[in-house]
Design a protein around this motif. Structure first.
Motif, PDB file in Angstrom:
ATOM      1  N   GLY A   1      11.728 -17.272  -0.910  1.00  0.00           N
ATOM      2  CA  GLY A   1      10.747 -17.464  -1.975  1.00  0.00           C
ATOM      3  C   GLY A   1       9.556 -16.539  -1.835  1.00  0.00           C
ATOM      4  O   GLY A   1       9.065 -15.984  -2.826  1.00  0.00           O
ATOM      5  N   VAL A   2       9.088 -16.350  -0.603  1.00  0.00           N
ATOM      6  CA  VAL A   2       7.954 -15.456  -0.359  1.00  0.00           C
ATOM      7  C   VAL A   2       8.321 -14.018  -0.738  1.00  0.00           C
ATOM      8  O   VAL A   2       7.547 -13.314  -1.390  1.00  0.00           O
ATOM      9  N   LEU A   3       9.518 -13.604  -0.357  1.00  0.00           N
ATOM     10  CA  LEU A   3       9.943 -12.237  -0.670  1.00  0.00           C
ATOM     11  C   LEU A   3      10.166 -12.053  -2.175  1.00  0.00           C
ATOM     12  O   LEU A   3       9.854 -10.991  -2.726  1.00  0.00           O
ATOM     13  N   ALA A   4      10.678 -13.067  -2.846  1.00  0.00           N
ATOM     14  CA  ALA A   4      10.849 -12.991  -4.302  1.00  0.00           C
ATOM     15  C   ALA A   4       9.487 -12.913  -4.996  1.00  0.00           C
ATOM     16  O   ALA A   4       9.309 -12.149  -5.952  1.00  0.00           O
ATOM     17  N   LEU A   5       8.528 -13.694  -4.520  1.00  0.00           N
ATOM     18  CA  LEU A   5       7.178 -13.633  -5.083  1.00  0.00           C
ATOM     19  C   LEU A   5       6.556 -12.261  -4.839  1.00  0.00           C
ATOM     20  O   LEU A   5       5.869 -11.725  -5.714  1.00  0.00           O
ATOM     21  N   ALA A   6       6.811 -11.674  -3.683  1.00  0.00           N
ATOM     22  CA  ALA A   6       6.282 -10.335  -3.391  1.00  0.00           C
ATOM     23  C   ALA A   6       6.821  -9.323  -4.399  1.00  0.00           C
ATOM     24  O   ALA A   6       6.071  -8.493  -4.916  1.00  0.00           O
ATOM     25  N   ALA A   7       8.111  -9.415  -4.705  1.00  0.00           N
ATOM     26  CA  ALA A   7       8.699  -8.497  -5.690  1.00  0.00           C
ATOM     27  C   ALA A   7       8.090  -8.722  -7.072  1.00  0.00           C
ATOM     28  O   ALA A   7       7.733  -7.773  -7.767  1.00  0.00           O
ATOM     29  N   ALA A   8       7.958  -9.977  -7.467  1.00  0.00           N
ATOM     30  CA  ALA A   8       7.390 -10.283  -8.784  1.00  0.00           C
ATOM     31  C   ALA A   8       5.924  -9.874  -8.865  1.00  0.00           C
ATOM     32  O   ALA A   8       5.472  -9.319  -9.871  1.00  0.00           O
ATOM     33  N   SER A   9       5.177 -10.125  -7.815  1.00  0.00           N
ATOM     34  CA  SER A   9       3.764  -9.773  -7.798  1.00  0.00           C
ATOM     35  C   SER A   9       3.561  -8.265  -7.810  1.00  0.00           C
ATOM     36  O   SER A   9       2.605  -7.758  -8.398  1.00  0.00           O
ATOM     37  N   GLY A  10       4.458  -7.533  -7.171  1.00  0.00           N
ATOM     38  CA  GLY A  10       4.358  -6.077  -7.120  1.00  0.00           C
ATOM     39  C   GLY A  10       4.468  -5.420  -8.477  1.00  0.00           C
ATOM     40  O   GLY A  10       4.049  -4.278  -8.646  1.00  0.00           O
ATOM     41  N   ILE A  11       5.014  -6.126  -9.456  1.00  0.00           N
ATOM     42  CA  ILE A  11       5.082  -5.572 -10.815  1.00  0.00           C
ATOM     43  C   ILE A  11       3.681  -5.303 -11.345  1.00  0.00           C
ATOM     44  O   ILE A  11       3.431  -4.285 -11.978  1.00  0.00           O
ATOM     45  N   ALA A  12       2.756  -6.218 -11.045  1.00  0.00           N
ATOM     46  CA  ALA A  12       1.407  -6.093 -11.585  1.00  0.00           C
ATOM     47  C   ALA A  12       0.425  -5.479 -10.592  1.00  0.00           C
ATOM     48  O   ALA A  12      -0.409  -4.658 -10.964  1.00  0.00           O
ATOM     49  N   ASP A  13       0.504  -5.886  -9.317  1.00  0.00           N
ATOM     50  CA  ASP A  13      -0.531  -5.509  -8.369  1.00  0.00           C
ATOM     51  C   ASP A  13      -0.002  -5.692  -6.954  1.00  0.00           C
ATOM     52  O   ASP A  13       0.785  -6.596  -6.701  1.00  0.00           O
ATOM     53  N   VAL A  14      -0.434  -4.860  -6.035  1.00  0.00           N
ATOM     54  CA  VAL A  14      -0.021  -4.982  -4.646  1.00  0.00           C
ATOM     55  C   VAL A  14      -1.110  -5.646  -3.810  1.00  0.00           C
ATOM     56  O   VAL A  14      -0.823  -6.314  -2.822  1.00  0.00           O
ATOM     57  N   ASP A  15      -2.356  -5.513  -4.222  1.00  0.00           N
ATOM     58  CA  ASP A  15      -3.468  -6.014  -3.419  1.00  0.00           C
ATOM     59  C   ASP A  15      -3.411  -7.523  -3.215  1.00  0.00           C
ATOM     60  O   ASP A  15      -3.614  -8.017  -2.104  1.00  0.00           O
ATOM     61  N   ALA A  16      -3.137  -8.255  -4.277  1.00  0.00           N
ATOM     62  CA  ALA A  16      -3.169  -9.722  -4.181  1.00  0.00           C
ATOM     63  C   ALA A  16      -2.107 -10.245  -3.217  1.00  0.00           C
ATOM     64  O   ALA A  16      -2.398 -11.094  -2.372  1.00  0.00           O
ATOM     65  N   ILE A  17      -0.894  -9.766  -3.316  1.00  0.00           N
ATOM     66  CA  ILE A  17       0.163 -10.262  -2.429  1.00  0.00           C
ATOM     67  C   ILE A  17      -0.065  -9.775  -1.007  1.00  0.00           C
ATOM     68  O   ILE A  17       0.218 -10.488  -0.040  1.00  0.00           O
TER      69      ILE A  17
END
Length: 145
Positions: free
Chosen positions: A61-77
């Motif tokens: 789940g953490v890795l899937a969220l990292a991929a989804a979050s990377g679409i918009a921004d890298v800083d937050a994740i």
């Protein structure tokens, strides 16, 4: 010389280019209060989601969220995962998640560059980003997994 295709513009180099997007023309200052509050809200959302998916879905789940979050921004994740090392998230998952987010973000930005500018400029931006998006995760997989 007029463009052969409506909506396309001929540049100084003689090549045709897609029209500039209206959104690109209305860039905002990232130091404005509205932009800072938006980034803060996104960071808070990602932090809550990261902890939630870690509890419910674990490492996947953490890795899937990292991929989804990377679409918009890298800083937050990146900040979220780095902070989660203090609460027990293993370093292997943190590093992998950050690299996955960066790879996803690179692919998105390469796609945007190609879509907006097209031609050689798009390829000269997208190709190195695509290579980095593949090499980074492969390097993490070889060294950490």
């Amino acid at each position: 010389m007029p463009s052969a295709e409506p909506g396309r513009q001929q540049g100084q180099d003689g090549a045709e280019h897609p029209p500039r997007l209206a959104a690109a023309a209305s860039l905002t200052n990232p130091l404005e209060l509205t932009a800072a509050v938006g980034l803060g809200a996104f960071l808070a959302l990602v932090m809550v989601l990261a902890k939630g998916v870690e509890i419910w879905l674990g490492q996947v789940g953490v890795l899937a969220l990292a991929a989804a979050s990377g679409i918009a921004d890298v800083d937050a994740i990146t900040l979220s995962l780095a902070g989660m090392t203090r609460t027990g998230l293993d370093l292997q998952t943190v590093v992998t998640g950050i690299v996955i987010a960066a790879a996803t973000n690179s692919l998105v930005k390469g796609g945007m560059a190609t879509t907006i500018s097209g031609g050689r400029l798009g390829a000269s931006v997208a190709l190195p980003l695509a290579v980095a998006a593949v090499v980074g995760p492969v390097a993490v997989w070889i060294t950490l997994w």
